[in-house]
Design a protein around this motif. Structure first.
Motif: not given
Length: 168
Positions: A42-43, A129-134, A139-144
């Motif tokens: 997914r990532w 590119l970095w802002p998009t990657m970060y 988003k992937m670690f939202q709520g963690i």
């Protein structure tokens, strides 16, 4: 999927006759390699879509990311760090070199080995590119929270140590 297995997934196995849980007993939602594959697939898909808008491939992004934080690596080392076949990395580097983003130079002490370095243009491309990657990372670690994240990374390092093929 429903949870079906209430036993220990990480059972110690004492010999070939020891009872192992079946995949059906464990279930996919309790089988870490399956979950890791889903997360990474997914990532990669999300990131590839976002990078497409910036006209860059995932392989190029990985190479630039690595080169942005290391002074010089060989093609073999870069392939290992980027988790990419060497032949794919060689083609990727051909393209990055054509774009002026990297430089390959033979090592003075061994002309067979080529050191790969990032150019100022490559560094600027990665910085764009970095802002998009970060943002995708967040988003992937939202709520963690930070403590959970650090624990997760520590466990991943231990797993990597258990299955490591390369020293890097």
């Amino acid at each position: 999927m429903t949870e079906r297995f209430s036993g220990n997934v990480l059972r110690p196995i004492d010999g070939p006759e020891a009872k192992r849980p079946t995949m059906g007993e464990i279930g996919l939602n309790n089988f870490a390699p399956y979950l890791m594959n889903r997360v990474i697939a997914r990532w990669n898909a999300s990131l590839a879509d976002d990078l497409k808008a910036l006209d860059i491939t995932t392989a190029k992004m990985r190479a630039l990311a690595i080169l942005s934080i290391t002074p010089s690596v060989t093609i073999n080392e870069l392939s290992v760090f980027a988790v990419t076949e060497q032949s794919t990395m060689s083609r990727t580097l051909d393209s990055l070199e054509d774009q002026g983003f990297i430089r390959r130079q033979p090592r003075p002490d061994d002309m067979r080995v080529r050191d790969v370095t990032i150019t100022a243009e490559g560094r600027a491309a990665f910085e764009s590119l970095w802002p998009t990657m970060y943002d995708d990372f967040l988003k992937m670690f939202q709520g963690i929270d930070e403590e959970e994240y650090r624990t997760f990374v520590a466990v991943l390092h231990r797993i990597l140590q258990n299955i490591r093929l390369h020293e890097v």
